[in-house]
Design an enzyme around this catalytic site. Structure first.
Site, PDB file in Angstrom:
ATOM      1  N   GLU A  17     -10.108  17.697 -14.419  1.00 33.85           N
ATOM      2  CA  GLU A  17     -11.067  18.105 -15.458  1.00 33.85           C
ATOM      3  C   GLU A  17     -10.762  19.502 -15.985  1.00 33.85           C
ATOM      4  OE1 GLU A  17     -14.049  16.586 -16.973  1.00 33.85           O
ATOM      5  OE2 GLU A  17     -12.847  14.882 -16.366  1.00 33.85           O
ATOM      6  N   THR A  53      -9.366  19.993  -9.816  1.00 32.80           N
ATOM      7  CA  THR A  53      -9.527  18.715 -10.519  1.00 32.80           C
ATOM      8  C   THR A  53      -8.815  18.661 -11.863  1.00 32.80           C
ATOM      9  OG1 THR A  53     -11.206  17.461 -11.778  1.00 32.80           O
ATOM     10  CG2 THR A  53     -11.760  19.688 -11.221  1.00 32.80           C
ATOM     11  N   LYS A  99     -14.964  24.598 -11.994  1.00 32.73           N
ATOM     12  CA  LYS A  99     -13.836  24.266 -11.105  1.00 32.73           C
ATOM     13  C   LYS A  99     -12.638  25.169 -11.404  1.00 32.73           C
ATOM     14  CE  LYS A  99     -14.940  20.837  -8.271  1.00 32.73           C
ATOM     15  NZ  LYS A  99     -14.615  20.793  -6.831  1.00 32.73           N
ATOM     16  N   TYR A 153     -18.700  21.531 -15.680  1.00 33.02           N
ATOM     17  CA  TYR A 153     -18.039  21.123 -14.433  1.00 33.02           C
ATOM     18  C   TYR A 153     -16.595  21.640 -14.396  1.00 33.02           C
ATOM     19  CZ  TYR A 153     -15.694  18.235 -10.963  1.00 33.02           C
ATOM     20  OH  TYR A 153     -14.930  17.824  -9.892  1.00 33.02           O
TER      21      TYR A 153
HETATM   22  O1  F7E Z   1     -16.274   9.051 -15.957  1.00 34.50           O
HETATM   23  C1  F7E Z   1     -16.615   7.281 -19.163  1.00 34.50           C
HETATM   24  C2  F7E Z   1     -16.846   8.770 -19.189  1.00 34.50           C
HETATM   25  O2  F7E Z   1     -18.090   9.853 -14.445  1.00 34.50           O
HETATM   26  C3  F7E Z   1     -15.012   8.535 -16.294  1.00 34.50           C
HETATM   27  C4  F7E Z   1     -15.289  13.030 -11.016  1.00 34.50           C
HETATM   28  O3  F7E Z   1     -14.902  12.620  -9.727  1.00 34.50           O
HETATM   29  O4  F7E Z   1     -13.121  12.582 -11.909  1.00 34.50           O
HETATM   30  C5  F7E Z   1     -14.498  12.288 -12.076  1.00 34.50           C
HETATM   31  O5  F7E Z   1     -14.962  12.693 -13.349  1.00 34.50           O
HETATM   32  C6  F7E Z   1     -14.978   8.177 -17.759  1.00 34.50           C
HETATM   33  C7  F7E Z   1     -15.487   9.285 -18.696  1.00 34.50           C
HETATM   34  O6  F7E Z   1     -15.651  10.383 -13.938  1.00 34.50           O
HETATM   35  C8  F7E Z   1     -19.791   5.663 -18.497  1.00 34.50           C
HETATM   36  O7  F7E Z   1     -17.201   9.215 -20.509  1.00 34.50           O
HETATM   37  C9  F7E Z   1     -18.164   5.451 -19.928  1.00 34.50           C
HETATM   38  O8  F7E Z   1     -14.609   9.388 -19.777  1.00 34.50           O
HETATM   39  O9  F7E Z   1     -16.452   8.126 -13.580  1.00 34.50           O
HETATM   40  P1  F7E Z   1     -16.697   9.306 -14.423  1.00 34.50           P
HETATM   41  P2  F7E Z   1     -15.072  11.722 -14.605  1.00 34.50           P
HETATM   42  O10 F7E Z   1     -16.038  12.332 -15.537  1.00 34.50           O
HETATM   43  O11 F7E Z   1     -13.712  11.402 -15.135  1.00 34.50           O
HETATM   44  C10 F7E Z   1     -12.768  13.962 -11.998  1.00 34.50           C
HETATM   45  C11 F7E Z   1     -11.294  14.093 -11.710  1.00 34.50           C
HETATM   46  C12 F7E Z   1     -13.618  14.846 -11.193  1.00 34.50           C
HETATM   47  O12 F7E Z   1     -13.193  15.886 -10.705  1.00 34.50           O
HETATM   48  C13 F7E Z   1     -15.081  14.537 -11.148  1.00 34.50           C
HETATM   49  O13 F7E Z   1     -15.730  15.171 -10.061  1.00 34.50           O
HETATM   50  O14 F7E Z   1     -15.853   7.071 -17.981  1.00 34.50           O
HETATM   51  N1  F7E Z   1     -17.833   6.480 -19.089  1.00 34.50           N
HETATM   52  N2  F7E Z   1     -19.356   4.953 -19.589  1.00 34.50           N
HETATM   53  C14 F7E Z   1     -18.817   6.625 -18.194  1.00 34.50           C
HETATM   54  N3  F7E Z   1     -18.965   7.467 -17.147  1.00 34.50           N
HETATM   55  C15 F7E Z   1     -20.081   7.346 -16.390  1.00 34.50           C
HETATM   56  N4  F7E Z   1     -20.220   8.155 -15.303  1.00 34.50           N
HETATM   57  N5  F7E Z   1     -21.051   6.429 -16.667  1.00 34.50           N
HETATM   58  C16 F7E Z   1     -20.963   5.550 -17.713  1.00 34.50           C
HETATM   59  O15 F7E Z   1     -21.852   4.743 -17.956  1.00 34.50           O
END
Ligand code: F7E
Length: 344
Positions: free
Chosen positions: A134, A132, A159, A155
Site C-alpha cells: 500500500e 506493505t 505504514k 493506512y
Molecule cells: O481490498 C476492492 C478494494 O480490503 C482489495 C490489507 O491486508 O492488503 C490489504 O489491503 C481490493 C481493493 O485489501 C470490496 O477496493 C471491492 O481494491 O481486501 P482489501 P487491500 O485494501 O488491498 C494490503 C497489502 C495491506 O497491507 C492491508 O493491510 O478489493 N474491493 N469490493 C473491496 N474491498 C473490500 N474490503 N470490500 C469490498 O466489498
C-alpha cells in the site's frame, strides 16, 4: 533456544507465524489486544486463529497495546525476545479513511513506541516490521524495492512513516527490517477483506443462506498470495546476515472480478456479468448474486498492484508455493465447510 515476540498474534499472519516459530522450537510470546482482562488460560480460546495453541506450553499470550508505551515495555521486559515481529496494526485500508487517527496512532506512532521500547530493553533483538505494498499507491507496476513510494490512504501513509522509522533505526545500527508484503490471504483472513468476503459470501449463496453479495470496485487488481508462504519470508528476513528490506509477492495480478470467478468455479456457480460500473450485476440461475454498493469504493483506489520479488527469491531463497487458483480454492472449500457446520 530462541524467543520471539509477535504483536498482533491473533490475526491471520500472527497466528501462522506463531505456528511456524513453534514448529522451529521457539518460545513464542504472542501479544494481543483484549477488550476485557482475561487470564492466560482463556486467551487462546477467545480468538479463533489461535484456539489450536491452547495448552501449548511454548506459547505465552501477553496483553499489550501499541497505543500504550508502558504496556509494550512490560511485554518486552517479560519476554526478553531475540526476535520481534511487529504485525499488530489497524490493517483495513477503507477503515483508515474514516478512522485516520486510530490508524496513525497504531500503525505509525505505535511502531515508534515499540522500537523505542525494544532499543531500551533488548537492543540486540532483531526487529521485523510489517510494511506493505500500500506504500506504493499507484506507482507503475510491477513494483519492487526501487519503486518510489506514493501512498493514497491514511493506512498507506502511516505504514510509510513506520517504514521510514525502521530505516532510521537500521542506520543507527539496530537490526530492523521492513518486509514490503503484497496482499496475502488465507482461511484465517478477516471477513471484511475482499477475498474472504467473497469466499464466505459465495459459499453462503451456494448453500441458500444468502441471496446476494454486495461489493465495491471489481476492476481493482491485486497480487494475492497465501499468508503461510508470506510468514516464512518474515522469518527468513530476520535470519539474514544483514538487515535488508524485501518485496514479497507472487508476481501475478488479478482483478477482484477474477477472484470472484475463481471462487465461483470451485462451487460450480457460473456467473454471467451484465451491465457496467456501479450498474454491474453478477447473475446465476437468472438471479442477481453480485451487486455493486458504492459505499465499498475507496476514496482513492490503487488500481494495479503487482510485485517483483526477484530480490527475495535470489537472496533469501524464498518463493511462493500457493498460487492464485489454489488460494481461491483453499479459501472457498474452507468456507463451504465452515458455513455448512454453522448452518447459516
Ligand atoms: O481490498 C476492492 C478494494 O480490503 C482489495 C490489507 O491486508 O492488503 C490489504 O489491503 C481490493 C481493493 O485489501 C470490496 O477496493 C471491492 O481494491 O481486501 P482489501 P487491500 O485494501 O488491498 C494490503 C497489502 C495491506 O497491507 C492491508 O493491510 O478489493 N474491493 N469490493 C473491496 N474491498 C473490500 N474490503 N470490500 C469490498 O466489498
Amino acid at each position: 533456544m530462541q524467543t520471539a515476540l509477535i504483536t498482533g498474534v491473533a490475526g491471520q499472519d500472527g497466528s501462522y507465524l506463531a505456528d511456524l516459530l513453534l514448529e522451529k522450537g521457539y518460545t513464542v510470546y504472542g501479544m494481543y489486544v483484549a477488550s476485557t482482562r482475561m487470564n492466560s488460560s482463556q486467551v487462546c480460546l477467545a480468538f479463533d486463529n489461535i484456539k489450536h495453541l491452547h495448552g501449548n506450553k511454548q506459547f505465552i499470550p501477553v496483553s499489550g497495546n501499541l497505543m500504550d508505551l508502558r504496556s509494550v515495555e512490560i511485554v518486552i521486559e517479560q519476554a526478553k525476545p531475540d526476535e520481534i515481529y511487529n504485525l499488530a496494526a489497524q490493517s483495513h485500508v477503507k477503515r483508515s479513511e474514516t478512522e485516520p487517527e486510530v490508524t496513525r496512532n497504531t500503525n505509525a506512532y505505535g511502531v515508534d513506541r515499540i522500537l523505542y521500547a525494544a532499543r531500551k530493553i533488548v537492543p540486540n533483538a532483531k526487529f521485523y516490521q510489517a510494511s506493505t505494498s500500500e506504500m506504493f499507491g499507484n506507482a507503475k507496476a510491477p513494483q519492487d524495492e526501487n519503486t518510489p513510494f506514493a501512498p493514497v490512504s491514511p493506512y498507506g501513509e502511516a505504514k510509510l512513516f513506520a517504514h521510514q522509522l525502521v530505516k532510521d533505526n537500521r542506520e543507527k545500527g539496530f537490526f530492523t527490517v521492513g518486509g514490503i508484503l503484497f496482499n496475502h490471504e488465507s482461511e484465517r483472513r478477516g471477513m471484511s477483506f475482499v477475498t474472504r468476503k467473497i469466499t464466505y459470501g459465495l459459499a453462503g449463496i451456494k448453500l441458500g443462506f444468502e441471496n446476494h453479495l454486495s461489493l465495491g470496485n471489481l476492476d481493482a487488481k491485486r497480487d494475492w498470495g497465501h499468508s503461510k508462504d508470506y510468514v516464512r519470508a518474515m522469518w527468513l528476513m530476520l535470519q539474514n546476515k544483514t538487515p535488508i528490506d524485501y518485496v514479497i509477492s507472487t508476481g501475478e495480478t488479478h482483478s477482484v472480478r477474477e477472484f470472484i470467478e475463481a471462487a465461483a468455479q470451485v462451487l460450480d456457480i457460473n456467473i454471467e456479468w451484465k451491465g457496467a460500473g456501479v450498474e454491474e450485476i453478477g447473475m446465476w440461475n437468472n438471479k442477481p448474486i453480485i451487486k455493486i454498493d458504492q459505499s465499498f469504493y475507496r476514496t482513492r483506489e490503487i488500481n494495479v498492484l503487482c510485485g517483483n520479488s526477484a530480490k527475495a527469491q535470489n537472496e533469501l531463497g524464498w518463493k511462493p508455493e500457493i498460487g492464485f487458483k489454489k488460494l481461491a480454492e483453499m479459501m472457498t472449500k474452507n468456507d463451504l465447510s465452515l458455513r455448512n457446520k454453522q448452518g447459516y
